[in-house]
Motif scaffolding. Structure first.
Motif, PDB file in Angstrom:
ATOM      1  N   ALA A 183       0.820  -1.216   0.000  1.00 47.06           N
ATOM      2  CA  ALA A 183       0.000   0.000   0.000  1.00 47.06           C
ATOM      3  C   ALA A 183       0.853   1.266   0.000  1.00 47.06           C
ATOM      4  O   ALA A 183       0.479   2.275  -0.581  1.00 47.06           O
ATOM      5  CB  ALA A 183      -0.941   0.004   1.206  1.00 47.06           C
ATOM      6  N   HIS A 184       2.020   1.212   0.660  1.00 47.72           N
ATOM      7  CA  HIS A 184       2.862   2.403   0.786  1.00 47.72           C
ATOM      8  C   HIS A 184       4.136   2.342  -0.046  1.00 47.72           C
ATOM      9  O   HIS A 184       4.921   3.299  -0.032  1.00 47.72           O
ATOM     10  CB  HIS A 184       3.230   2.629   2.263  1.00 47.72           C
ATOM     11  CG  HIS A 184       2.080   3.086   3.086  1.00 47.72           C
ATOM     12  ND1 HIS A 184       1.603   4.370   3.065  1.00 47.72           N
ATOM     13  CD2 HIS A 184       1.280   2.409   3.951  1.00 47.72           C
ATOM     14  CE1 HIS A 184       0.570   4.469   3.884  1.00 47.72           C
ATOM     15  NE2 HIS A 184       0.357   3.299   4.430  1.00 47.72           N
ATOM     16  N   GLY A 185       4.377   1.231  -0.727  1.00 44.14           N
ATOM     17  CA  GLY A 185       5.599   1.115  -1.516  1.00 44.14           C
ATOM     18  C   GLY A 185       6.843   1.116  -0.652  1.00 44.14           C
ATOM     19  O   GLY A 185       7.840   1.747  -0.979  1.00 44.14           O
ATOM     20  N   ILE A 186       6.776   0.414   0.474  1.00 39.69           N
ATOM     21  CA  ILE A 186       7.878   0.365   1.438  1.00 39.69           C
ATOM     22  C   ILE A 186       8.435  -1.048   1.478  1.00 39.69           C
ATOM     23  O   ILE A 186       7.701  -2.020   1.323  1.00 39.69           O
ATOM     24  CB  ILE A 186       7.367   0.771   2.851  1.00 39.69           C
ATOM     25  CG1 ILE A 186       6.798   2.194   2.840  1.00 39.69           C
ATOM     26  CG2 ILE A 186       8.473   0.654   3.880  1.00 39.69           C
ATOM     27  CD1 ILE A 186       6.085   2.572   4.130  1.00 39.69           C
ATOM     28  N   SER A 187       9.716  -1.166   1.731  1.00 39.54           N
ATOM     29  CA  SER A 187      10.367  -2.461   1.853  1.00 39.54           C
ATOM     30  C   SER A 187       9.737  -3.298   2.954  1.00 39.54           C
ATOM     31  O   SER A 187       9.587  -2.845   4.089  1.00 39.54           O
ATOM     32  CB  SER A 187      11.861  -2.252   2.157  1.00 39.54           C
ATOM     33  OG  SER A 187      12.412  -3.396   2.754  1.00 39.54           O
ATOM     34  N   ARG A 188       9.404  -4.537   2.622  1.00 39.14           N
ATOM     35  CA  ARG A 188       8.804  -5.457   3.591  1.00 39.14           C
ATOM     36  C   ARG A 188       9.772  -5.739   4.746  1.00 39.14           C
ATOM     37  O   ARG A 188       9.367  -5.803   5.911  1.00 39.14           O
ATOM     38  CB  ARG A 188       8.411  -6.754   2.874  1.00 39.14           C
ATOM     39  CG  ARG A 188       7.563  -7.664   3.683  1.00 39.14           C
ATOM     40  CD  ARG A 188       7.217  -8.937   2.900  1.00 39.14           C
ATOM     41  NE  ARG A 188       6.413  -9.818   3.698  1.00 39.14           N
ATOM     42  CZ  ARG A 188       6.862 -10.520   4.719  1.00 39.14           C
ATOM     43  NH1 ARG A 188       8.113 -10.431   5.067  1.00 39.14           N
ATOM     44  NH2 ARG A 188       6.063 -11.301   5.406  1.00 39.14           N
ATOM     45  N   SER A 189      11.049  -5.910   4.428  1.00 36.44           N
ATOM     46  CA  SER A 189      12.024  -6.219   5.486  1.00 36.44           C
ATOM     47  C   SER A 189      12.196  -5.030   6.439  1.00 36.44           C
ATOM     48  O   SER A 189      12.364  -5.216   7.642  1.00 36.44           O
ATOM     49  CB  SER A 189      13.367  -6.636   4.898  1.00 36.44           C
ATOM     50  OG  SER A 189      13.922  -5.595   4.139  1.00 36.44           O
ATOM     51  N   HIS A 190      12.134  -3.831   5.912  1.00 36.30           N
ATOM     52  CA  HIS A 190      12.229  -2.634   6.751  1.00 36.30           C
ATOM     53  C   HIS A 190      11.023  -2.566   7.692  1.00 36.30           C
ATOM     54  O   HIS A 190      11.159  -2.288   8.882  1.00 36.30           O
ATOM     55  CB  HIS A 190      12.321  -1.389   5.869  1.00 36.30           C
ATOM     56  CG  HIS A 190      12.798  -0.164   6.568  1.00 36.30           C
ATOM     57  ND1 HIS A 190      14.029  -0.067   7.156  1.00 36.30           N
ATOM     58  CD2 HIS A 190      12.184   1.022   6.789  1.00 36.30           C
ATOM     59  CE1 HIS A 190      14.164   1.129   7.702  1.00 36.30           C
ATOM     60  NE2 HIS A 190      13.054   1.807   7.496  1.00 36.30           N
ATOM     61  N   LEU A 191       9.835  -2.833   7.150  1.00 35.58           N
ATOM     62  CA  LEU A 191       8.624  -2.806   7.967  1.00 35.58           C
ATOM     63  C   LEU A 191       8.637  -3.903   9.031  1.00 35.58           C
ATOM     64  O   LEU A 191       8.117  -3.704  10.128  1.00 35.58           O
ATOM     65  CB  LEU A 191       7.382  -2.953   7.092  1.00 35.58           C
ATOM     66  CG  LEU A 191       6.969  -1.722   6.308  1.00 35.58           C
ATOM     67  CD1 LEU A 191       5.730  -2.010   5.475  1.00 35.58           C
ATOM     68  CD2 LEU A 191       6.722  -0.540   7.220  1.00 35.58           C
ATOM     69  N   THR A 192       9.231  -5.032   8.715  1.00 39.03           N
ATOM     70  CA  THR A 192       9.306  -6.127   9.690  1.00 39.03           C
ATOM     71  C   THR A 192      10.044  -5.674  10.938  1.00 39.03           C
ATOM     72  O   THR A 192       9.615  -5.953  12.065  1.00 39.03           O
ATOM     73  CB  THR A 192       9.994  -7.362   9.066  1.00 39.03           C
ATOM     74  OG1 THR A 192       9.206  -7.794   7.950  1.00 39.03           O
ATOM     75  CG2 THR A 192      10.129  -8.488  10.062  1.00 39.03           C
ATOM     76  N   LYS A 193      11.133  -4.956  10.764  1.00 35.12           N
ATOM     77  CA  LYS A 193      11.900  -4.449  11.913  1.00 35.12           C
ATOM     78  C   LYS A 193      11.069  -3.458  12.725  1.00 35.12           C
ATOM     79  O   LYS A 193      11.099  -3.467  13.955  1.00 35.12           O
ATOM     80  CB  LYS A 193      13.187  -3.777  11.434  1.00 35.12           C
ATOM     81  CG  LYS A 193      14.170  -4.735  10.792  1.00 35.12           C
ATOM     82  CD  LYS A 193      15.334  -3.986  10.197  1.00 35.12           C
ATOM     83  CE  LYS A 193      16.191  -4.899   9.361  1.00 35.12           C
ATOM     84  NZ  LYS A 193      17.205  -4.175   8.602  1.00 35.12           N
ATOM     85  N   ILE A 194      10.332  -2.612  12.044  1.00 34.34           N
ATOM     86  CA  ILE A 194       9.493  -1.628  12.724  1.00 34.34           C
ATOM     87  C   ILE A 194       8.381  -2.325  13.504  1.00 34.34           C
ATOM     88  O   ILE A 194       8.123  -2.001  14.664  1.00 34.34           O
ATOM     89  CB  ILE A 194       8.923  -0.612  11.707  1.00 34.34           C
ATOM     90  CG1 ILE A 194      10.057   0.295  11.210  1.00 34.34           C
ATOM     91  CG2 ILE A 194       7.776   0.202  12.308  1.00 34.34           C
ATOM     92  CD1 ILE A 194       9.708   1.170  10.040  1.00 34.34           C
ATOM     93  N   VAL A 195       7.743  -3.310  12.885  1.00 36.97           N
ATOM     94  CA  VAL A 195       6.669  -4.046  13.549  1.00 36.97           C
ATOM     95  C   VAL A 195       7.201  -4.781  14.776  1.00 36.97           C
ATOM     96  O   VAL A 195       6.553  -4.789  15.834  1.00 36.97           O
ATOM     97  CB  VAL A 195       5.977  -5.014  12.561  1.00 36.97           C
ATOM     98  CG1 VAL A 195       5.087  -6.015  13.282  1.00 36.97           C
ATOM     99  CG2 VAL A 195       5.178  -4.213  11.538  1.00 36.97           C
ATOM    100  N   GLN A 196       8.388  -5.359  14.666  1.00 36.37           N
ATOM    101  CA  GLN A 196       8.988  -6.044  15.823  1.00 36.37           C
ATOM    102  C   GLN A 196       9.204  -5.058  16.971  1.00 36.37           C
ATOM    103  O   GLN A 196       8.932  -5.372  18.134  1.00 36.37           O
ATOM    104  CB  GLN A 196      10.311  -6.700  15.441  1.00 36.37           C
ATOM    105  CG  GLN A 196      10.149  -7.915  14.564  1.00 36.37           C
ATOM    106  CD  GLN A 196      11.474  -8.443  14.025  1.00 36.37           C
ATOM    107  OE1 GLN A 196      12.496  -7.743  14.016  1.00 36.37           O
ATOM    108  NE2 GLN A 196      11.458  -9.669  13.538  1.00 36.37           N
ATOM    109  N   GLN A 197       9.676  -3.873  16.657  1.00 42.59           N
ATOM    110  CA  GLN A 197       9.906  -2.859  17.686  1.00 42.59           C
ATOM    111  C   GLN A 197       8.587  -2.397  18.312  1.00 42.59           C
ATOM    112  O   GLN A 197       8.489  -2.226  19.523  1.00 42.59           O
ATOM    113  CB  GLN A 197      10.673  -1.679  17.097  1.00 42.59           C
ATOM    114  CG  GLN A 197      11.131  -0.688  18.145  1.00 42.59           C
ATOM    115  CD  GLN A 197      11.938   0.425  17.534  1.00 42.59           C
ATOM    116  OE1 GLN A 197      11.369   1.295  16.887  1.00 42.59           O
ATOM    117  NE2 GLN A 197      13.242   0.394  17.735  1.00 42.59           N
ATOM    118  N   LEU A 198       7.561  -2.216  17.489  1.00 45.30           N
ATOM    119  CA  LEU A 198       6.257  -1.803  18.006  1.00 45.30           C
ATOM    120  C   LEU A 198       5.643  -2.890  18.890  1.00 45.30           C
ATOM    121  O   LEU A 198       5.002  -2.591  19.894  1.00 45.30           O
ATOM    122  CB  LEU A 198       5.310  -1.443  16.858  1.00 45.30           C
ATOM    123  CG  LEU A 198       5.636  -0.142  16.121  1.00 45.30           C
ATOM    124  CD1 LEU A 198       4.805  -0.017  14.849  1.00 45.30           C
ATOM    125  CD2 LEU A 198       5.420   1.057  17.029  1.00 45.30           C
TER     126      LEU A 198
END
Length: 160
Positions: free
Chosen positions: A35-50
């Protein structure tokens, strides 16, 4: 003042989850990435932190994904920004250890910029995640608009 990309993406994840909280199925990282055109691996790190901070509940496996762990109205944007940003020093004189400015003793800029930073954070402190997503009555309009975004998963279009 400029937020880092990490903070930007963190806020996008939280907003997407808040806007999707009434869905029966959890939100997925792939869905947000597309939806946002963002790297999946980058988002995975963010989700883990959240998740580690207690903001997201994550479920693995088929049918897995993520949901907010508490109501959007209880998630303060100022607190989120403070937890993701590493540096609010607008100029070098904010940090006594690295300051090399020769004007520091006579300059009033530091105080001015410190007050500006405090005002900036005060505005963010007055906002919750719920304030950043459309009210429930507007939810379908938002989802309808999103389904025309390139690369948007069919799962969102199916919610209409």
């Amino acid at each position: 003042m400029r937020l880092t990309q990490w903070t930007d993406y963190t806020l996008r994840v939280l907003m997407y989850c808040a806007a999707s909280q009434d869905r029966p199925q959890p939100v997925t990282i792939t869905e947000i990435a597309q939806a946002h055109g963002i790297s999946r691996s980058h988002l995975t790190k963010i989700v883990q932190q959240l998740a580690a901070r207690g903001l997201l509940d994550t479920m693995r496996g088929r049918g897995g994904g993520m949901r907010l762990m508490r109501p959007a109205s209880e998630i303060n944007i100022g607190a989120v920004v403070r937890s993701t940003e590493t540096d609010f020093d607008m100029v070098e004189c904010f940090n006594a250890e690295t300051n090399t400015c020769r004007m520091s003793e006579h300059c009033h800029m530091r105080g001015l910029l410190a007050r500006a930073t405090q005002a900036y954070l005060a505005v963010l402190d007055a906002v919750t995640l719920a304030d950043l997503v459309p009210p429930h009555g507007e939810q379908q309009e938002t989802i309808h608009a999103l389904r025309f975004m390139p690369g948007l998963p069919a799962s969102l279009a199916a919610l209409e």
